[in-house]
Design an enzyme around this catalytic site. Structure first.
Site, PDB file in Angstrom:
ATOM      1  N   GLY A  32      23.885   1.558  33.096  1.00 42.81           N
ATOM      2  CA  GLY A  32      24.657   1.019  32.012  1.00 42.81           C
ATOM      3  C   GLY A  32      24.408  -0.750  31.169  1.00 42.81           C
ATOM      4  O   GLY A  32      24.406  -0.737  30.045  1.00 42.81           O
ATOM      5  N   GLN A  83       0.769  -0.973  -0.096  1.00 43.46           N
ATOM      6  CA  GLN A  83      -0.341   0.185   0.071  1.00 43.46           C
ATOM      7  C   GLN A  83       0.716   1.674   0.060  1.00 43.46           C
ATOM      8  O   GLN A  83       0.430   1.909  -1.020  1.00 43.46           O
ATOM      9  CB  GLN A  83      -0.340   0.030   1.084  1.00 43.46           C
ATOM     10  CG  GLN A  83      -1.197   1.221   1.365  1.00 43.46           C
ATOM     11  CD  GLN A  83      -2.736   1.337   2.483  1.00 43.46           C
ATOM     12  OE1 GLN A  83      -3.975   0.223   2.323  1.00 43.46           O
ATOM     13  NE2 GLN A  83      -2.913   1.927   3.302  1.00 43.46           N
ATOM     14  N   THR A  84       1.827   1.420   0.710  1.00 41.78           N
ATOM     15  CA  THR A  84       2.810   2.963   0.814  1.00 41.78           C
ATOM     16  C   THR A  84       3.350   2.533   0.093  1.00 41.78           C
ATOM     17  O   THR A  84       4.082   2.151  -0.871  1.00 41.78           O
ATOM     18  CB  THR A  84       3.254   2.894   2.552  1.00 41.78           C
ATOM     19  OG1 THR A  84       2.786   2.309   3.108  1.00 41.78           O
ATOM     20  CG2 THR A  84       3.901   3.695   2.634  1.00 41.78           C
ATOM     21  N   GLU A 141      -0.407   1.031  10.729  1.00 40.04           N
ATOM     22  CA  GLU A 141      -1.685   1.173  11.081  1.00 40.04           C
ATOM     23  C   GLU A 141      -2.941   2.279  11.811  1.00 40.04           C
ATOM     24  O   GLU A 141      -3.125   2.333  12.582  1.00 40.04           O
ATOM     25  CB  GLU A 141      -1.801  -0.517  12.014  1.00 40.04           C
ATOM     26  CG  GLU A 141      -1.685  -1.731  11.765  1.00 40.04           C
ATOM     27  CD  GLU A 141      -2.410  -1.905  10.830  1.00 40.04           C
ATOM     28  OE1 GLU A 141      -3.707  -1.410  10.185  1.00 40.04           O
ATOM     29  OE2 GLU A 141      -1.530  -2.453   9.188  1.00 40.04           O
ATOM     30  N   SER A 196       0.295   7.671   5.155  1.00 40.42           N
ATOM     31  CA  SER A 196      -0.577   7.774   5.734  1.00 40.42           C
ATOM     32  C   SER A 196      -2.245   8.425   4.955  1.00 40.42           C
ATOM     33  O   SER A 196      -3.594   8.042   5.050  1.00 40.42           O
ATOM     34  CB  SER A 196      -0.773   9.515   7.178  1.00 40.42           C
ATOM     35  OG  SER A 196       0.443   9.357   7.771  1.00 40.42           O
TER      36      SER A 196
END
Ligand code: FAD
Ligand code: FAD
Lengths: 675, 675
Positions: B417, B134-135, B440, B141
């Site tokens: 540490g 998709q992206t 998501e 977004s």
């Protein structure tokens, strides 16, 4: 991308060069250019495979860079500052790191002239390469609890260094793992079964020719870390290793070789000074550390466009730059303000520190105890001015490094998905910086020292025995006015804004004092209050320093009114945003009303975001990070974000030379490997 | 170490097994044991070199583990749940990740029976290995802004998939880089030059035999990341790639192959449901994700001793466990409480979700828009109950994943540490989890959807047209009582405590509504208020769910009174600590007084820390993470922290097989390499 950044730069007339020169001096910027050219010309400093390489390749690369840098440093006769600046441009820890900082400094500051002859000279020539071995597997903050022993042997006038348990193993020691042939080892000095606390000993650990560990020395690298993987942090177990008398660094305390008598420290406040100096450096650097992330995120968020603004008129204006969303602004612009706040605060501390050093030069210090990381209530700073500076430096170190570390992650996340790519340049920078919150005093632990100092000051103010300094003044002021109340006009008056922060510190100090002295609460039960108190006080100091820097006639004469006014907005954003986040303490102390806080948000902070927004890109430009230093696709000066992401992924990425066999039932994993 | 943990376990009589069974069911725990035995027996799952390996080695290891896991899954006929559980025990993303989750699920949920035949069956057999693309480089977004096109070709009844610009390149796609031979590609459907928005297409991208990219497909791995490096997130450029009509997933909307007419989505609320489901899972998992860090840090802080307590009587009691310091407790114990709060909240959501699914099965949903990550004010949830659940799931996903991610870093830093060592096991886990805050639905973006829903609900309440649900009830209640004020007894009454959170939500909702509807402020100018509102509301939901879970008769009958009372303390710690942190909103809304907040700190929170402290180790034991899963020196069940650190550093660390040449002027880098 390029158009958008051009547009950003066009819409503001902030004089970037002038601001940069004011922040760093022209000389310093020129030096940076000069060094950059030298480094870029050398193939060994090429960064293009850094993000792809695993630890073993990276640390070897780092070693060869460290070597070359040392050669260049000799060749060009670089000053310490230039060498440091070159390291910052390279921007990775190197295996020489602790040699160049702690080993040399400790030999210089804690050695006698004889010891300088014997050790320092060779160390300066990199014949001895060293490290500073204090922390052990079982002890870090509690230096007094160290288990390594150095037992004086009157017969042959030697010390025997020994690690009695596994937990006595030195651990985390930078440059020790594979690189150092020498170490300054902190060990419990024992004379005739009596213990005198930790002292520094020079110990050879590897053969100068073969570089193999000497007999009875078990040394190695402690393994991979969250970051800092170009450094060989090491472990060290010593099995009754003998060193001569001269190997105990004896400038401050020593053992008489004839009698075996312990000679008390002569001038501990000088060491005290070193610690203060180191912490001041951390504060100053925190501004620039954070500024890297802010530069990257601000530029990227000006290039990144996502969604159309539904309220905007005209619907085919294209998508909005995400920097226009107030939810992005509220994350980035207060951090941008914080970079300047920290810069000026660090500078202010340095000046104080240097003034003090001068004053002290003649004066034998009166401070009684100087170990870093000493236990709760164990440190009793002397009554001289340095005590104030020391407490200040503890609190500010904690606040500044926490702000920078957490701010970097905010910057990374503001970049959305692409922030997660190594090519953003933020992640690795953050990971490498993170230990600053733990070393030179764990940030939570340090807050106890600040609280202790403030309680002490408050007691002296109540008893009327207080010295006059800023801390006692704000406590006095609070006492004088607490019944009248404060009524600070934080929204319009800057001095009132600073005073509100001072008031909150004073309020919390006297609250804590009541719990401790009147209610007789245990130290442990008050640690959370102390932490808040220290944070509040340190926030006050930052706000005060930022304000003072802008008020300084030097500043006013160096900058044009527009730049000044913009810096002033950043000051107000920083102070008011902090006030808003810490609102409850401002209410509780009656420094402000609930209504004022609400107005601070709606009328002031949101408005300041809007006013600063157009100048955001130019403001980060003024930090003057060369692209080569940032090594970031997202933070490129020219805005060519996507092109650079694509280039790195498809051209530089070695994984794309490997063809998988993806099927679960085939026995083959790789069909082709063209790396 | 062992003694100290034994002592911890002796000082509490919490029934760990019973609590664990209550949380996870006995069946589930037995299954975990069974799977663990299978995995541990296989050499391929050996974790001992994980922390040392670079990306290229790690991803190949991950691939061979994924393959073997698939084989085992077939061999033992594992259910989906068992397969998932085995993956969790292995605890690293694998190149099959997106195939097993998104690819199969999308085919199943969005495919027609014909498409199931054609694609799903082969995918289930791993002949087709896929991903969900998709992206894009330029859009994440804003799904509507995707640039990849799928143009309908009436002549030969095909779609042509094309990436018109560089920014149209798919990006971040899990399993795509080197593994997948198929992809579900989201592309803008175009018919006769008209655009119908993004739709899913099945596209073959690599040859099934050679695994080379098909013609006109430019695909590869996007490079290293902050974490998630055992996954091949990929890029994909398509150059006019043709696919047949059947390749558009057509369960919800489709193109009539005869006429080229677009057929509208039939039942979008089902997709809506899937998203809600995925987000509920994230909430539930967030509890356990965080619990890993809390388990490690709690055990380590019980083993770690540093400093003597100065106030304690008797001075040779040895050093204090750092878990005894309140400053450590205030960092860890509220997170411990949060793990349970998130667990019960996730469970509660799942139940609601399943009830709704049943109710909807007959009912055609009325929600109008379903794309995840749609733009501001673009999503108009239907008026059915699902809308409430949807908004809930958005807000809770954001709150839960932020809490878990940031909590893990708090745990890591609490370890001092040693937390920075890879062997702590927290760092890599944190780094791998981090993208959950971004995918998501970016956590900041999601808050807009929650706010939109709350504003809508408030409007309907004011207009008297509101449906009856929890949200409208709390808004009604606030309206009825706002002039009287609240006067919640948060310190002694649990229901009042929950009600104070509800009150704050309602107050902030009506404030935001006033700004938006009366003052006509722009959407953008209110994003910060919306984010706070959503956070406040989600915190209310978590507090409410935690309270309800403890109030449930099932809970009361399953647990002994002591365990119940301890969980109740955790509930109060969670709620009161949140209240304290967000104090200013509780004042501002007049839900509590300043005095109450101060008492909440001094009387309640600090006391609860003390009461919970003795049970901390047993409480984390109840999360039942096997050592093998944690892969942490610090978090070992047996407390042998130092032994394990030393073993890993000195025995497993390949860098110790390499002898450096450290001298700047020698041309040699490595003197000996015995790897
Ligand atoms: C990357 C890196 C490089 C380093 N390089 C060096 C080096 O070159 N040379 C060297 O000597 N050391 C080095 N160190 C070690 C470093 O100085 C220590 O890690 C640091 O001092 C913290 O000590 P610790 O790890 O023992 O933490 P601990 O003291 O064990 O702290 C553990 C936890 O307990 C808390 N705590 C402890 N005591 C108290 C108390 N009294 N009250 C309240 N809370 C308490 C702490 O806040 C912390 O959360 C390095 C560390 C790192 C991570
Ligand atoms: C490890 C990883 C794996 C992934 N796997 C997949 C996968 O398998 N398949 C897939 O399709 N995708 C995947 N993604 C992509 C992921 O879904 C997107 O990164 C995510 O949706 C965020 O979108 P973005 O990156 O475009 O952020 P952007 O939308 O560009 O956000 C950038 C910044 O702008 C802010 N912002 C944007 N719009 C607004 C607005 N309107 N108002 C206020 N603020 C705004 C955001 O809050 C953020 O701070 C993955 C991502 C990652 C990191």
């Amino acid at each position: 991308g390029s158009d958008l950044l051009q547009q950003e730069r066009n819409q503001s007339n902030l004089d970037v060069d002038k601001l940069a020169e004011f922040l760093f001096t022209k000389e310093c910027l020129d030096r940076q250019d000069k060094l950059l050219n030298i480094l870029r010309a050398e193939k060994v400093f090429d960064k293009s495979q850094n993000y792809f390489n695993g630890r073993n390749e990276r640390i070897l690369d780092a070693l060869s860079r460290a070597k070359r840098l040392r050669q260049l440093s000799v060749q060009h006769a670089w000053t310490q500052e230039e060498y440091q600046m070159a390291n910052e441009l390279i921007s990775e820890p190197t295996p020489y790191g602790l040699h160049a900082s702690m080993f040399l400094v400790t030999l210089r500051d804690q050695g006698t002239p004889e010891q300088h002859n014997l050790f320092l000279e060779k160390a300066q020539k990199y014949e001895y390469i060293g490290c500073y071995a204090q922390t052990e597997l079982g002890h870090g903050s509690n230096v007094r609890g160290l288990e390594t022993t150095a037992t004086w042997n009157q017969e042959d006038r030697t010390f025997i260094l020994h690690s009695p348990h596994l937990t006595a193993s030195k651990w985390w020691i930078g440059s020790l793992g594979r690189t150092a042939n020498y170490a300054v080892v902190m060990a419990q000095l024992k004379i005739n079964s009596k213990s005198y606390g930790p002292h520094p000993f020079v110990v050879q650990i590897r053969d100068l020719k073969t570089h193999e560990p000497l007999e009875n020395v078990h040394v190695g690298d402690i393994g991979p870390k969250f970051g800092y993987n170009t450094m060989d942090n090491g472990f060290l177990l010593l099995n009754r290793v003998k060193v001569p008398h001269v190997n105990m660094l004896a400038r401050f305390s020593s053992v008489d070789p004839q009698t075996g008598k312990y000679l008390r420290p002569s001038s501990p406040s000088l060491v005290y000074g070193t610690l203060t100096y180191v912490r001041s450096t951390i504060v100053m650097q925190a501004g620039s550390v954070l500024a890297r992330g802010v530069t990257i995120a601000t530029r990227y968020c000006a290039v990144r466009r996502q969604f159309q603004d539904r309220d905007a008129e005209g619907s085919d204006t294209g998508e909005d730059q995400v920097l226009n969303y107030t939810m992005v602004q509220i994350r980035l612009l207060p951090l941008l303000a914080a970079t300047f706040a920290l810069h000026f605060t660090g500078k202010g501390m340095m000046v104080l520190y240097q003034e003090n050093q001068k004053r002290m030069a003649g004066d034998a210090g009166k401070a009684s105890d100087t170990d870093r990381g000493a236990g709760p209530e164990e440190l009793h700073p002397g009554t001289d001015l340095l005590a104030d500076l020391h407490a200040t430096s503890c609190g500010l170190k904690a606040l500044a490094s926490t702000t920078a570390a957490e701010g970097l992650e905010v910057c990374r996340r503001a970049c959305g998905g692409h922030g997660y790519s190594s090519f953003s340049g933020i992640g690795s920078w953050y990971a490498d910086y993170l230990p600053t919150t733990t070393w030179e005093g764990d940030n939570y632990m340090l807050t106890q020292q600040v609280a202790r100092y403030l309680l002490k000051s408050a007691r002296s103010v109540l008893q009327g025995t207080a010295a006059d300094n800023d801390t006692t003044r704000i406590l006095h002021h609070f006492l004088a006015r607490q019944d009248m109340g404060a009524a600070f006009d934080v929204l319009t008056s800057d001095t009132d804004l600073v005073a509100a922060f001072a008031w909150r510190t004073a309020f919390l100090t006297f609250e804590a004092l009541k719990h401790r002295d009147d209610d007789k609460k245990s130290w442990n039960s008050l640690l959370v209050d102390f932490w808040r108190l220290s944070t509040a006080h340190s926030q006050y100091l930052v706000v005060k320093n930022f304000h003072a820097a802008l008020d300084d006639p030097m500043t006013k004469s160096s900058l044009d009114p527009e730049t000044l006014s913009l810096l002033h907005k950043l000051f107000r954003l920083h102070a008011l945003h902090t006030l808003e986040r810490e609102a409850s303490e401002f209410f509780a102390s009656a420094a402000t009303t609930v209504r004022q806080i609400q107005l601070a948000h709606t009328k002031a902070v949101m408005k300041l975001l809007e006013e600063i927004r157009p100048h955001a890109v130019r403001l980060v430009d003024a930090w003057r990070f060369p692209d080569w230093q940032l090594d970031s696709s997202l933070g490129r000066y020219d805005g060519k974000v996507y092109e650079d992401m694509f280039y790195r992924a498809s051209e530089l990425n070695p994984l794309n030379q490997v063809t998988f066999d993806p099927y679960p039932d085939s026995g083959i994993l790789v069909r082709k490997d063209e790396r």
